[in-house]
Design a protein around this motif. Structure first.
Motif, PDB file in Angstrom:
ATOM      1  N   GLY A   1      40.874  25.991  43.350  1.00 41.73           N
ATOM      2  CA  GLY A   1      41.405  25.168  42.278  1.00 41.73           C
ATOM      3  C   GLY A   1      42.293  25.997  41.373  1.00 41.73           C
ATOM      4  N   ILE A   2      42.677  25.406  40.255  1.00 34.31           N
ATOM      5  CA  ILE A   2      43.397  26.163  39.221  1.00 34.31           C
ATOM      6  C   ILE A   2      42.652  25.965  37.907  1.00 34.31           C
ATOM      7  CG2 ILE A   2      45.623  25.991  40.380  1.00 34.31           C
ATOM      8  CD1 ILE A   2      46.492  23.925  38.309  1.00 34.31           C
ATOM      9  N   HIS A   3      42.835  26.929  37.031  1.00 39.71           N
ATOM     10  CA  HIS A   3      42.201  26.787  35.732  1.00 39.71           C
ATOM     11  C   HIS A   3      42.836  25.602  35.001  1.00 39.71           C
ATOM     12  CE1 HIS A   3      40.827  27.531  31.693  1.00 39.71           C
ATOM     13  NE2 HIS A   3      39.865  28.225  32.249  1.00 39.71           N
TER      14      HIS A   3
ATOM     15  N   TYR B   1      40.615  37.905  37.133  1.00 36.37           N
ATOM     16  CA  TYR B   1      40.349  36.560  36.640  1.00 36.37           C
ATOM     17  C   TYR B   1      41.181  35.529  37.421  1.00 36.37           C
ATOM     18  CZ  TYR B   1      39.805  32.731  33.290  1.00 36.37           C
ATOM     19  OH  TYR B   1      39.522  31.524  32.703  1.00 36.37           O
ATOM     20  N   HIS B   2      42.456  35.870  37.645  1.00 40.68           N
ATOM     21  CA  HIS B   2      43.322  34.950  38.398  1.00 40.68           C
ATOM     22  C   HIS B   2      42.814  34.792  39.834  1.00 40.68           C
ATOM     23  CE1 HIS B   2      46.890  35.992  35.546  1.00 40.68           C
ATOM     24  NE2 HIS B   2      45.962  35.240  34.970  1.00 40.68           N
ATOM     25  N   ALA B   3      42.458  35.925  40.463  1.00 33.87           N
ATOM     26  CA  ALA B   3      41.973  35.871  41.849  1.00 33.87           C
ATOM     27  C   ALA B   3      40.723  34.997  41.941  1.00 33.87           C
ATOM     28  CB  ALA B   3      41.684  37.279  42.362  1.00 33.87           C
ATOM     29  N   MET B   4      39.816  35.173  41.004  1.00 33.43           N
ATOM     30  CA  MET B   4      38.580  34.379  41.026  1.00 33.43           C
ATOM     31  C   MET B   4      38.865  32.900  40.743  1.00 33.43           C
ATOM     32  SD  MET B   4      35.831  35.932  41.940  1.00 33.43           S
ATOM     33  CE  MET B   4      34.478  34.992  41.210  1.00 33.43           C
ATOM     34  N   SER B   5      39.814  32.627  39.847  1.00 29.86           N
ATOM     35  CA  SER B   5      40.142  31.226  39.557  1.00 29.86           C
ATOM     36  C   SER B   5      40.670  30.526  40.803  1.00 29.86           C
ATOM     37  CB  SER B   5      41.182  31.130  38.436  1.00 29.86           C
ATOM     38  OG  SER B   5      40.651  31.661  37.246  1.00 29.86           O
ATOM     39  N   PHE B   6      41.636  31.135  41.462  1.00 34.76           N
ATOM     40  CA  PHE B   6      42.230  30.483  42.638  1.00 34.76           C
ATOM     41  C   PHE B   6      41.226  30.344  43.787  1.00 34.76           C
ATOM     42  CE2 PHE B   6      46.303  32.072  40.783  1.00 34.76           C
ATOM     43  CZ  PHE B   6      46.965  30.856  40.722  1.00 34.76           C
ATOM     44  N   THR B   7      40.339  31.335  43.953  1.00 32.21           N
ATOM     45  CA  THR B   7      39.496  31.342  45.156  1.00 32.21           C
ATOM     46  C   THR B   7      38.100  30.762  44.924  1.00 32.21           C
ATOM     47  OG1 THR B   7      38.683  33.585  44.723  1.00 32.21           O
ATOM     48  CG2 THR B   7      40.643  33.389  46.109  1.00 32.21           C
ATOM     49  N   SER B   8      37.665  30.621  43.678  1.00 33.15           N
ATOM     50  CA  SER B   8      36.244  30.289  43.483  1.00 33.15           C
ATOM     51  C   SER B   8      35.942  29.226  42.438  1.00 33.15           C
ATOM     52  CB  SER B   8      35.472  31.559  43.083  1.00 33.15           C
ATOM     53  OG  SER B   8      35.578  32.526  44.093  1.00 33.15           O
TER      54      SER B   8
END
Ligand SMILES: [Mn+2]
Length: 289
Positions: free
Chosen positions: A123-125, A176-183
């Motif tokens: 998803g996206i934040h 933070y960006h990597a975790m947002s996109f992947t998780s």
């Protein structure tokens, strides 16, 4: 030319081959988008990697949380023992180096302005527009492809900060960006994301289960301000299953857990039921993160 997006495959090679037959995929003309999580849990992850890598530019596959886990493992980072067990095939395989390099080339977002679709793994934040997410994805891809790369910073199992770090903390911000996109799955209305492993702190049973109606945490796509500039495809949330909305489309229909593998044709304005293709899948794993 036909253009399809395909949900989380998780090493289910036979199911993917059957789906490509169902859509009569022609690799000389057609294009595929894979939402990420090609690998792990299923029986033939190396076969799936070989098929998708063999398609070259006909296919775009995103970095999923399972590819991040694989990056961590192949770069000697700490990975929990359960995950390490199901990724043993990567350590033993003869193409280990090539796969490790290929993983560093995977983007976290794809976008096609001609059809008006964008795609992310989880998803996206919800504080980001599609354009704001795209800028972050481009920055992250450049960093992943640099000699420094993302792998040394992958701390699987350690959640990023609750809010986006500012640019004075560039590595933490990229994480933070990597975790947002992947998780990402759940956020509250103040924009705080609930990361894997944090559910019980907030009275939720599991972060991958749909939250009760009275929970302050909602799926990211319910909070995302509308209208969106692109229809946004995502995977990752097998427990929620195929989730067809006008502007956000969840394609993880539980392949590997005995569900289905889904393809959606994107170069078409037809109703979903006319451009959605599915094959049934074996049950190779139980649902968890
Ligand atoms: Mn995933």
């Amino acid at each position: 030319m036909a253009f399809y997006a395909i949900g989380d495959v998780h090493g289910c090679l036979g199911e993917l081959q059957r789906l490509l037959e169902v859509i009569r995929f022609d690799e000389s003309r057609d294009r595929l988008w894979f939402v990420g999580d090609l690998i792990n849990r299923g029986p033939e992850s190396l076969g799936v990697l070989s098929l998708v890598r063999g398609l070259g530019e006909r296919a775009v596959s995103l970095l999923g949380n399972h590819e991040m886990r694989a990056l961590a493992l192949l770069n000697g980072r700490t990975v929990n023992s359960r995950h390490r067990t199901y990724m043993g095939y990567l350590l033993e395989c003869s193409e280990r180096e090539e796969i490790a390099h290929w993983l560093t080339t995977l983007p976290v977002m794809a976008r096609d302005d001609a059809t008006g679709y964008a795609m992310v793994h989880a998803g996206i934040h919800p504080s980001w527009s599609i354009d704001a997410a795209w800028r972050r994805a481009v920055g992250l891809a450049a960093f992943c492809a640099s000699p420094q790369g993302l792998a040394p910073h992958v701390e699987v199992g350690s959640p990023p900060p609750p809010v986006e770090p500012d640019p004075s903390q560039p590595l933490l911000r990229l994480w933070y960006h990597a975790m947002s996109f992947t998780s990402i799955r759940l956020c509250n209305r103040q924009g705080m994301a609930l990361w894997p492993g944090q559910a019980s702190q907030y009275g939720l049973e599991k972060s991958y289960l749909w939250p009760p109606d009275d929970s302050p945490f909602r799926p990211w796509f319910e909070i995302l301000p509308r209208p969106l500039s692109h229809k946004l495809l995502y995977g990752h949330w097998a427990a929620a299953g195929l989730t067809l909305r006008q502007d956000t489309i969840g394609l993880d229909s539980g392949c590997v857990y005995g569900g289905k593998l889904t393809a959606l044709r994107l170069d078409s304005e037809a109703p979903f039921e006319e451009r959605l293709f599915q094959v049934t899948c074996g049950r190779y794993a139980d649902k968890d993160d």
